[in-house]
Design a protein around this motif. Sequence first.
Motif, PDB file in Angstrom:
ATOM      1  N   LEU A   1      46.409  10.432 -23.601  1.00 26.90           N
ATOM      2  CA  LEU A   1      45.319  11.053 -24.354  1.00 26.90           C
ATOM      3  C   LEU A   1      45.787  12.399 -24.904  1.00 26.90           C
ATOM      4  N   ASP A   2      45.660  12.569 -26.231  1.00 25.15           N
ATOM      5  CA  ASP A   2      46.072  13.815 -26.883  1.00 25.15           C
ATOM      6  C   ASP A   2      44.811  14.625 -27.211  1.00 25.15           C
ATOM      7  N   ASP A   3      44.430  15.489 -26.237  1.00 23.92           N
ATOM      8  CA  ASP A   3      43.234  16.321 -26.381  1.00 23.92           C
ATOM      9  C   ASP A   3      42.010  15.509 -26.820  1.00 23.92           C
ATOM     10  N   ALA A   4      41.809  14.383 -26.121  1.00 23.51           N
ATOM     11  CA  ALA A   4      40.701  13.491 -26.478  1.00 23.51           C
ATOM     12  C   ALA A   4      39.339  14.107 -26.170  1.00 23.51           C
ATOM     13  N   LEU A   5      39.311  15.171 -25.366  1.00 17.25           N
ATOM     14  CA  LEU A   5      38.035  15.790 -24.980  1.00 17.25           C
ATOM     15  C   LEU A   5      37.822  17.138 -25.665  1.00 17.25           C
ATOM     16  N   GLN A   6      38.678  17.439 -26.629  1.00 17.95           N
ATOM     17  CA  GLN A   6      38.673  18.781 -27.231  1.00 17.95           C
ATOM     18  C   GLN A   6      37.330  19.124 -27.869  1.00 17.95           C
TER      19      GLN A   6
ATOM     20  N   PHE B   1      47.447  15.358 -22.818  1.00 16.27           N
ATOM     21  CA  PHE B   1      48.013  16.533 -23.484  1.00 16.27           C
ATOM     22  C   PHE B   1      46.868  17.424 -23.956  1.00 16.27           C
ATOM     23  N   SER B   2      46.987  18.727 -23.697  1.00 11.69           N
ATOM     24  CA  SER B   2      45.894  19.618 -24.103  1.00 11.69           C
ATOM     25  C   SER B   2      46.415  21.025 -24.349  1.00 11.69           C
ATOM     26  N   MET B   3      45.711  21.715 -25.278  1.00 10.48           N
ATOM     27  CA  MET B   3      45.954  23.146 -25.494  1.00 10.48           C
ATOM     28  C   MET B   3      44.753  23.962 -25.029  1.00 10.48           C
ATOM     29  N   ASP B   4      43.796  23.302 -24.386  1.00 13.09           N
ATOM     30  CA  ASP B   4      42.533  23.923 -23.999  1.00 13.09           C
ATOM     31  C   ASP B   4      42.608  24.343 -22.525  1.00 13.09           C
ATOM     32  N   ASP B   5      42.489  25.638 -22.239  1.00 19.60           N
ATOM     33  CA  ASP B   5      42.578  26.141 -20.864  1.00 19.60           C
ATOM     34  C   ASP B   5      41.457  25.605 -19.992  1.00 19.60           C
ATOM     35  N   HIS B   6      40.257  25.443 -20.572  1.00 19.26           N
ATOM     36  CA  HIS B   6      39.131  24.944 -19.784  1.00 19.26           C
ATOM     37  C   HIS B   6      39.388  23.519 -19.299  1.00 19.26           C
ATOM     38  N   ILE B   7      39.903  22.682 -20.198  1.00 17.91           N
ATOM     39  CA  ILE B   7      40.236  21.301 -19.809  1.00 17.91           C
ATOM     40  C   ILE B   7      41.333  21.315 -18.753  1.00 17.91           C
ATOM     41  N   LYS B   8      42.311  22.202 -18.927  1.00 16.22           N
ATOM     42  CA  LYS B   8      43.383  22.302 -17.935  1.00 16.22           C
ATOM     43  C   LYS B   8      42.813  22.651 -16.562  1.00 16.22           C
ATOM     44  N   GLU B   9      41.889  23.611 -16.512  1.00 17.87           N
ATOM     45  CA  GLU B   9      41.282  24.014 -15.232  1.00 17.87           C
ATOM     46  C   GLU B   9      40.496  22.879 -14.601  1.00 17.87           C
ATOM     47  N   LEU B  10      39.795  22.086 -15.438  1.00 11.05           N
ATOM     48  CA  LEU B  10      39.035  20.937 -14.906  1.00 11.05           C
ATOM     49  C   LEU B  10      39.977  19.911 -14.281  1.00 11.05           C
ATOM     50  N   PHE B  11      41.091  19.637 -14.958  1.00 11.89           N
ATOM     51  CA  PHE B  11      42.052  18.670 -14.410  1.00 11.89           C
ATOM     52  C   PHE B  11      42.688  19.201 -13.132  1.00 11.89           C
ATOM     53  N   GLU B  12      43.005  20.502 -13.091  1.00 12.36           N
ATOM     54  CA  GLU B  12      43.595  21.074 -11.873  1.00 12.36           C
ATOM     55  C   GLU B  12      42.617  21.008 -10.711  1.00 12.36           C
ATOM     56  N   MET B  13      41.335  21.190 -11.008  1.00 12.42           N
ATOM     57  CA  MET B  13      40.316  21.104  -9.955  1.00 12.42           C
ATOM     58  C   MET B  13      40.243  19.676  -9.405  1.00 12.42           C
ATOM     59  N   GLU B  14      40.233  18.680 -10.310  1.00 11.76           N
ATOM     60  CA  GLU B  14      40.201  17.280  -9.864  1.00 11.76           C
ATOM     61  C   GLU B  14      41.513  16.894  -9.191  1.00 11.76           C
ATOM     62  N   GLY B  15      42.613  17.544  -9.607  1.00 13.24           N
ATOM     63  CA  GLY B  15      43.920  17.214  -9.042  1.00 13.24           C
ATOM     64  C   GLY B  15      44.023  17.491  -7.561  1.00 13.24           C
ATOM     65  N   LYS B  16      43.144  18.366  -7.032  1.00  8.94           N
ATOM     66  CA  LYS B  16      43.179  18.688  -5.596  1.00  8.94           C
ATOM     67  C   LYS B  16      42.809  17.486  -4.731  1.00  8.94           C
ATOM     68  N   SER B  17      42.118  16.503  -5.329  1.00  5.08           N
ATOM     69  CA  SER B  17      41.706  15.327  -4.553  1.00  5.08           C
ATOM     70  C   SER B  17      42.835  14.309  -4.413  1.00  5.08           C
TER      71      SER B  17
END
Length: 515
Positions: A454-459, A486-502
């Motif tokens: 996915l290339d910034d599909a949630l942008q 793939f993303s250039m959006d910091d907010h999306i990055k933070e959401l993925f990092e939060m889910e990544g903890k699981s």
Amino acid sequence: SEIDKKYATGIIDSFKSEAKMLKSLKDGLYRAKCYQAYIISEQIKKLAKDIEDKGEDNLNDLYSDVTIYENKKIEYKNKKSQRSDLKEKCRDYEWLKKVPPVYERLSIGFVKRPKAVFAIIAGLFLIAAAIFSIFNIVAGAISAIAAAAALLYFYINRLIKSLRAADPTEEFNKLKASFKERTGRQLSDIAVLNAEIESQQSFYEKLKFLEAQISEQKKELSSLEIKIHKKFFEITGCTIPESEWLGSYSSLRNEIRDLKDEIESLHKKQLGLAVTESEYLEEDPGIKFSYEKFAEATERLEVVKLEISERNSQLSALKQVVCNETADDITIEWEQLIENLKDKKNEKQQSLLEIKSRIIAGIIVHGEISIFRQEEDIKIEEGLKSEEVLNPLKEITRKYSRLSLDGDSLIASDDYRDYPIKDLSTGAREQIMLALRLGFASRILKQDRLFLILDDALQHTDWAKREVLVKKLADIAHGGWQVIYFSMDDHIKELFEMEGKSFKKGEFVFIELGS
């Protein structure tokens, strides 16, 4: 016909194909060998680093310190034992130092018996007094009597005192008794006392000197103990009790020896590979190196090359004959030469064959495409109505519950109305297309799992729904899918990092690309 009989194209092509496969296998095995040599080199470096971290030189210094500590400790214990002996030998020295003044005081208390000369002189004075009286010399008589009386008084007084002090006093007897009890010797005179004091003084001075040594050695032991504890902590990262020093040292020494043995074993393997450092390959070629397979591939490749060479030699004469027919140069490749020969054979039939093939192909393709389109439309309609597609649509959009086709247009519907997807916002279209991807992939693959890129599909999706979509993608990943986003959006990055903890370690990877 002659070429078909003599050329045996299939056999030569088979040999060439085998040669190509063998060369590819050989090259792959060689790359695997270079990769294995690199892995061994890295293992050696790591083991050498482990030895360096354990600090072999520091370990030697540590052993030296422990040995010195043990020797000093034995010496310290021996000196403490000597101190106990010396204390016993000079235990009464402090008491004895105080005895001489007391002894002299008590000794002075004895009064000597007065000499008889005083009595004789007194008698002479009495005789003189008698003579003075006879001759009526009153002053002389009185003086003689007075002198005689004084001498008699002095003599008698001293005599009485000497008689009273004839035996030692009670205090003197106690002093003697205490001296005998402490030293085991009879205190007969001052010489015995001085001899005992001198003897114990020698031991007392040795004791003081020894105690100074013990105190200094205690400080040295304490300093050395701290130093050893510090070195053990630097090497092992933990505090080692004194009782375990030698055992821990032996374990560390054994570990270093084992590491060196392992390095030596790896060096032998490295030499066996015969690969220079410049040939090392850091990337895994995906094949495991085998000496046997490498030797077999090398030997078989040489055999196949020889077979191809021999067959090509046999065909030289035939090639010349064919070149005469096709007017080609003898240097032309066999494949092209045969093709040229076939061209001559097929030259007059080619136009007809091309026309016939175009017509037949067009009819077949048109028919197949029509059937495929009909089947595809049916499958798309069924898919749009299936739970596999509608469930992700509802979960992701939280609004649309149905999908349908109106000609070539896709329609999304909620409980109240229909919305052509082309008229929706970019964010809404992205959500619907993501749901379609997930749904149709799940429907087609059934239980199989593939991957999504996915290339910034949630942008363009609003922030509230981003959390839902990221969680959905995480659920998909937990289900076995590989998701690459793939993303250039910091907010999306933070959401993925939060889910990544699981996820377990290694299942979630974040890669940040530099500018």
